[in-house]
Motif scaffolding. Structure first.
Motif, PDB file in Angstrom:
ATOM      1  N   TYR A 189       0.802  -1.233   0.000  1.00  0.00           N
ATOM      2  CA  TYR A 189       0.000   0.000   0.000  1.00  0.00           C
ATOM      3  C   TYR A 189       0.827   1.272   0.000  1.00  0.00           C
ATOM      4  CZ  TYR A 189       0.550   0.212   5.150  1.00  0.00           C
ATOM      5  OH  TYR A 189       1.050   0.276   6.435  1.00  0.00           O
ATOM      6  N   ARG A 190       2.118   1.178   0.310  1.00  0.00           N
ATOM      7  CA  ARG A 190       2.964   2.369   0.236  1.00  0.00           C
ATOM      8  C   ARG A 190       3.429   2.648  -1.193  1.00  0.00           C
ATOM      9  NH1 ARG A 190       5.622   0.215   5.253  1.00  0.00           N
ATOM     10  NH2 ARG A 190       4.813   1.437   7.009  1.00  0.00           N
ATOM     11  N   GLN A 191       3.391   1.633  -2.046  1.00  0.00           N
ATOM     12  CA  GLN A 191       3.909   1.756  -3.404  1.00  0.00           C
ATOM     13  C   GLN A 191       2.823   1.673  -4.475  1.00  0.00           C
ATOM     14  OE1 GLN A 191       7.017  -1.189  -3.911  1.00  0.00           O
ATOM     15  NE2 GLN A 191       7.722  -0.928  -1.803  1.00  0.00           N
ATOM     16  N   GLN A 192       1.706   1.053  -4.163  1.00  0.00           N
ATOM     17  CA  GLN A 192       0.659   0.827  -5.152  1.00  0.00           C
ATOM     18  C   GLN A 192      -0.625   1.561  -4.770  1.00  0.00           C
ATOM     19  OE1 GLN A 192       1.320  -3.612  -4.702  1.00  0.00           O
ATOM     20  NE2 GLN A 192       0.950  -3.544  -6.922  1.00  0.00           N
ATOM     21  N   ASP A 193      -1.427   1.844  -5.774  1.00  0.00           N
ATOM     22  CA  ASP A 193      -2.735   2.454  -5.564  1.00  0.00           C
ATOM     23  C   ASP A 193      -3.698   1.343  -5.161  1.00  0.00           C
ATOM     24  OD1 ASP A 193      -5.406   3.352  -6.028  1.00  0.00           O
ATOM     25  OD2 ASP A 193      -4.658   4.938  -7.329  1.00  0.00           O
ATOM     26  N   VAL A 194      -4.075   1.335  -3.892  1.00  0.00           N
ATOM     27  CA  VAL A 194      -4.878   0.236  -3.371  1.00  0.00           C
ATOM     28  C   VAL A 194      -6.197   0.103  -4.123  1.00  0.00           C
ATOM     29  CG1 VAL A 194      -6.153  -0.617  -1.360  1.00  0.00           C
ATOM     30  CG2 VAL A 194      -3.842   0.284  -1.073  1.00  0.00           C
ATOM     31  N   ALA A 195      -6.925   1.204  -4.268  1.00  0.00           N
ATOM     32  CA  ALA A 195      -8.231   1.129  -4.920  1.00  0.00           C
ATOM     33  C   ALA A 195      -8.119   0.653  -6.363  1.00  0.00           C
ATOM     34  CB  ALA A 195      -8.917   2.492  -4.859  1.00  0.00           C
ATOM     35  N   ALA A 196      -7.111   1.149  -7.082  1.00  0.00           N
ATOM     36  CA  ALA A 196      -6.936   0.736  -8.474  1.00  0.00           C
ATOM     37  C   ALA A 196      -6.656  -0.756  -8.559  1.00  0.00           C
ATOM     38  CB  ALA A 196      -5.807   1.531  -9.122  1.00  0.00           C
ATOM     39  N   GLU A 197      -5.824  -1.266  -7.629  1.00  0.00           N
ATOM     40  CA  GLU A 197      -5.519  -2.695  -7.625  1.00  0.00           C
ATOM     41  C   GLU A 197      -6.746  -3.527  -7.263  1.00  0.00           C
ATOM     42  OE1 GLU A 197      -2.544  -4.569  -8.344  1.00  0.00           O
ATOM     43  OE2 GLU A 197      -2.441  -2.680  -9.459  1.00  0.00           O
ATOM     44  N   VAL A 198      -7.517  -3.054  -6.298  1.00  0.00           N
ATOM     45  CA  VAL A 198      -8.727  -3.789  -5.919  1.00  0.00           C
ATOM     46  C   VAL A 198      -9.711  -3.844  -7.084  1.00  0.00           C
ATOM     47  CG1 VAL A 198     -10.779  -3.732  -4.437  1.00  0.00           C
ATOM     48  CG2 VAL A 198      -8.509  -3.342  -3.444  1.00  0.00           C
ATOM     49  N   ARG A 199      -9.868  -2.731  -7.770  1.00  0.00           N
ATOM     50  CA  ARG A 199     -10.784  -2.717  -8.925  1.00  0.00           C
ATOM     51  C   ARG A 199     -10.280  -3.652 -10.021  1.00  0.00           C
ATOM     52  NH1 ARG A 199     -15.757  -0.582  -7.544  1.00  0.00           N
ATOM     53  NH2 ARG A 199     -15.374   1.056  -6.004  1.00  0.00           N
ATOM     54  N   ARG A 200      -8.965  -3.667 -10.229  1.00  0.00           N
ATOM     55  CA  ARG A 200      -8.396  -4.561 -11.247  1.00  0.00           C
ATOM     56  C   ARG A 200      -8.667  -6.022 -10.880  1.00  0.00           C
ATOM     57  NH1 ARG A 200      -4.222  -7.724 -11.625  1.00  0.00           N
ATOM     58  NH2 ARG A 200      -3.331  -7.012  -9.623  1.00  0.00           N
ATOM     59  N   ILE A 201      -8.416  -6.360  -9.621  1.00  0.00           N
ATOM     60  CA  ILE A 201      -8.580  -7.738  -9.170  1.00  0.00           C
ATOM     61  C   ILE A 201     -10.033  -8.188  -9.250  1.00  0.00           C
ATOM     62  CG2 ILE A 201      -8.427  -9.234  -7.127  1.00  0.00           C
ATOM     63  CD1 ILE A 201      -5.946  -7.476  -6.326  1.00  0.00           C
ATOM     64  N   THR A 202     -10.954  -7.272  -8.953  1.00  0.00           N
ATOM     65  CA  THR A 202     -12.385  -7.622  -8.896  1.00  0.00           C
ATOM     66  C   THR A 202     -13.125  -7.314 -10.187  1.00  0.00           C
ATOM     67  OG1 THR A 202     -12.945  -5.466  -7.934  1.00  0.00           O
ATOM     68  CG2 THR A 202     -12.460  -7.269  -6.398  1.00  0.00           C
ATOM     69  N   GLY A 203     -12.399  -7.025 -11.235  1.00  0.00           N
ATOM     70  CA  GLY A 203     -13.051  -6.725 -12.501  1.00  0.00           C
ATOM     71  C   GLY A 203     -13.879  -5.461 -12.448  1.00  0.00           C
ATOM     72  N   GLY A 204     -13.442  -4.496 -11.638  1.00  0.00           N
ATOM     73  CA  GLY A 204     -14.118  -3.213 -11.539  1.00  0.00           C
ATOM     74  C   GLY A 204     -15.219  -3.137 -10.505  1.00  0.00           C
ATOM     75  N   LYS A 205     -15.587  -4.257  -9.920  1.00  0.00           N
ATOM     76  CA  LYS A 205     -16.729  -4.266  -8.998  1.00  0.00           C
ATOM     77  C   LYS A 205     -16.413  -3.689  -7.622  1.00  0.00           C
ATOM     78  CE  LYS A 205     -18.821  -8.405 -11.074  1.00  0.00           C
ATOM     79  NZ  LYS A 205     -19.232  -9.810 -10.819  1.00  0.00           N
ATOM     80  N   GLY A 206     -15.210  -3.913  -7.127  1.00  0.00           N
ATOM     81  CA  GLY A 206     -14.902  -3.575  -5.746  1.00  0.00           C
ATOM     82  C   GLY A 206     -15.288  -4.707  -4.814  1.00  0.00           C
ATOM     83  N   VAL A 207     -15.020  -4.530  -3.521  1.00  0.00           N
ATOM     84  CA  VAL A 207     -15.274  -5.584  -2.541  1.00  0.00           C
ATOM     85  C   VAL A 207     -16.513  -5.259  -1.710  1.00  0.00           C
ATOM     86  CG1 VAL A 207     -12.871  -6.311  -2.367  1.00  0.00           C
ATOM     87  CG2 VAL A 207     -13.696  -4.463  -0.896  1.00  0.00           C
ATOM     88  N   PRO A 208     -17.238  -6.292  -1.255  1.00  0.00           N
ATOM     89  CA  PRO A 208     -18.424  -6.037  -0.435  1.00  0.00           C
ATOM     90  C   PRO A 208     -18.110  -5.594   0.980  1.00  0.00           C
ATOM     91  CG  PRO A 208     -18.061  -8.390  -0.640  1.00  0.00           C
ATOM     92  CD  PRO A 208     -17.072  -7.729  -1.548  1.00  0.00           C
ATOM     93  N   VAL A 209     -16.901  -5.898   1.447  1.00  0.00           N
ATOM     94  CA  VAL A 209     -16.509  -5.500   2.801  1.00  0.00           C
ATOM     95  C   VAL A 209     -15.002  -5.296   2.846  1.00  0.00           C
ATOM     96  CG1 VAL A 209     -16.289  -7.901   3.603  1.00  0.00           C
ATOM     97  CG2 VAL A 209     -16.675  -6.062   5.269  1.00  0.00           C
ATOM     98  N   ALA A 210     -14.579  -4.275   3.595  1.00  0.00           N
ATOM     99  CA  ALA A 210     -13.151  -3.993   3.790  1.00  0.00           C
ATOM    100  C   ALA A 210     -12.901  -3.776   5.274  1.00  0.00           C
ATOM    101  CB  ALA A 210     -12.733  -2.751   3.001  1.00  0.00           C
ATOM    102  N   TYR A 211     -11.847  -4.398   5.781  1.00  0.00           N
ATOM    103  CA  TYR A 211     -11.464  -4.286   7.190  1.00  0.00           C
ATOM    104  C   TYR A 211     -10.222  -3.409   7.285  1.00  0.00           C
ATOM    105  CZ  TYR A 211     -14.726  -8.139   7.836  1.00  0.00           C
ATOM    106  OH  TYR A 211     -15.862  -8.930   7.847  1.00  0.00           O
ATOM    107  N   ASP A 212     -10.363  -2.261   7.955  1.00  0.00           N
ATOM    108  CA  ASP A 212      -9.301  -1.255   7.961  1.00  0.00           C
ATOM    109  C   ASP A 212      -8.925  -0.870   9.387  1.00  0.00           C
ATOM    110  OD1 ASP A 212      -7.662   0.970   7.679  1.00  0.00           O
ATOM    111  OD2 ASP A 212      -8.782   1.777   5.991  1.00  0.00           O
ATOM    112  N   SER A 213      -7.737  -1.295   9.825  1.00  0.00           N
ATOM    113  CA  SER A 213      -7.219  -0.938  11.142  1.00  0.00           C
ATOM    114  C   SER A 213      -6.154   0.145  11.062  1.00  0.00           C
ATOM    115  CB  SER A 213      -6.631  -2.179  11.827  1.00  0.00           C
ATOM    116  OG  SER A 213      -5.524  -2.676  11.076  1.00  0.00           O
ATOM    117  N   VAL A 214      -5.860   0.648   9.876  1.00  0.00           N
ATOM    118  CA  VAL A 214      -4.775   1.613   9.699  1.00  0.00           C
ATOM    119  C   VAL A 214      -5.254   3.039   9.959  1.00  0.00           C
ATOM    120  CG1 VAL A 214      -3.055   2.522   8.093  1.00  0.00           C
ATOM    121  CG2 VAL A 214      -3.604   0.076   8.088  1.00  0.00           C
ATOM    122  N   GLY A 215      -6.451   3.379   9.470  1.00  0.00           N
ATOM    123  CA  GLY A 215      -6.999   4.698   9.766  1.00  0.00           C
ATOM    124  C   GLY A 215      -6.736   5.727   8.695  1.00  0.00           C
ATOM    125  N   LYS A 216      -6.118   6.828   9.078  1.00  0.00           N
ATOM    126  CA  LYS A 216      -5.979   8.005   8.217  1.00  0.00           C
ATOM    127  C   LYS A 216      -5.332   7.683   6.872  1.00  0.00           C
ATOM    128  CE  LYS A 216      -2.823  10.932   9.508  1.00  0.00           C
ATOM    129  NZ  LYS A 216      -1.822  10.871   8.418  1.00  0.00           N
TER     130      LYS A 216
END
Length: 322
Positions: A189-216
């Protein structure tokens, strides 16, 4: 007894190694002699004042050991029982008095170090993936900080129920670790665009749930990774708290949901606590979850433990050994 205490909020330097009277259990309480103490991010939030506490404070809400005294009216446990607990304060010490009905008896094959490493993180995972959002087999899930204490358990738990896991980590070394744990896709996540990668992996759909403990630092990327009507599970502030935002952002993102759950709202009753702990211990004893105790510190080295945790220089669980 020896204990770690802070009398003012601030950085790790406010943690002091002190000598305090060994507490006597009040009615309904049991005193646990600690063999291992869990170190968790919430402890740093109490120390900094992000989550206000009464001062002076002995931090820590997770430990395991042996019951050495019980107060009046206690029948749930007896002297000599091997137990663990999660919640409250006072764990950064050689002993602590806690409500007896909040103690979990340890099954055979689960020692104190394993229990202190997994109880809070494991029950957090259980609550979030089974009850906050009941993840189903075949669903694709985003897990931030997947090499951390909760992240490792969550990745393995999700794989055990048949989910597809997109994991984010901060280094190639951590990427290799989460791949070993079963993550299907890993994003630096420091080197790649997370959202762009997620969209690529999911064929543009995105994920139904995301667990985020990092915050800001990951907030924007998480929002942009969600599918329509997706759920954002925000449960940590490793990089700082999420900034204020208008609720209209959720509508613009696709009628999204945002929740900020805490474990303790999911283990309110003794029955809920026992059921959650039993599910965690079952996952471990069956081999579906492997726990890595990445680093241990002496009780007096609590400051170093906090420095490592906040510097994101830990892998897996961290323990203090009294």
């Amino acid at each position: 007894m020896r204990a770690i205490q802070f009398t003012r909020t601030g950085g790790p330097e406010v943690l002091e190694d002190v000598d305090l009277p060994t507490p006597e259990p009040r009615p309904g309480q049991a005193r646990v002699r600690h063999e291992a103490v869990g170190v968790n991010f919430i402890d740093t939030y109490h120390r900094t004042g992000l989550y206000p506490v009464k001062l002076p404070c002995v931090p820590g809400g997770e430990a395991a050991g042996v019951v050495e005294a019980v107060g009046e009216g206690v029948t749930a446990v007896k002297v000599g029982d091997r137990v663990a607990y999660s919640g409250g304060f006072g764990a950064y010490a050689e002993a602590n008095c806690v409500p007896a009905d909040r103690l979990v008896k340890l099954p055979d094959g689960v020692d104190a170090r394993l229990a202190a490493a997994i109880l809070l993180k494991g029950m957090t995972t259980e609550a979030f993936v089974r009850r906050t959002y009941p993840v189903k087999a075949g669903e694709t899930v985003l897990v931030h900080a997947a090499a951390g204490g909760v992240g490792q358990i969550m990745t393995q738990w999700l794989k055990a129920i048949g989910a597809e896991v997109i994991a984010t980590v901060g280094s190639p070394e951590k990427a290799a670790l989460v791949r070993e744990l079963g993550a299907d896709h890993v994003i630096l996540y420091r080197q790649q665009d997370v959202a762009a990668e997620v969209r690529r992996i999911t064929g543009g759909k995105g994920v139904p749930v995301a667990y985020d403990s990092v915050g800001k630092d990951t907030f924007e990327g998480t929002l942009a990774s969600l599918a329509r009507r997706g759920l954002f599970v925000s449960f940590g502030n490793a990089s700082g708290p999420v900034p204020p935002f208008p609720p209209a952002r959720l509508a613009a993102g696709g009628s999204l949901y945002l929740t900020r759950p805490t474990l303790f709202d999911y283990v309110v009753t003794s029955e809920e606590l026992a059921d959650s702990a039993a599910a965690v211990f079952d996952m471990v004893s069956s081999g579906r979850i492997r726990i890595e105790i990445g680093q241990t510190f002496g009780l007096a080295d609590a400051r170093a433990a906090h420095e490592a945790l906040e510097g994101r220089n830990t892998v897996g669980a961290s323990l203090l050994i009294p």
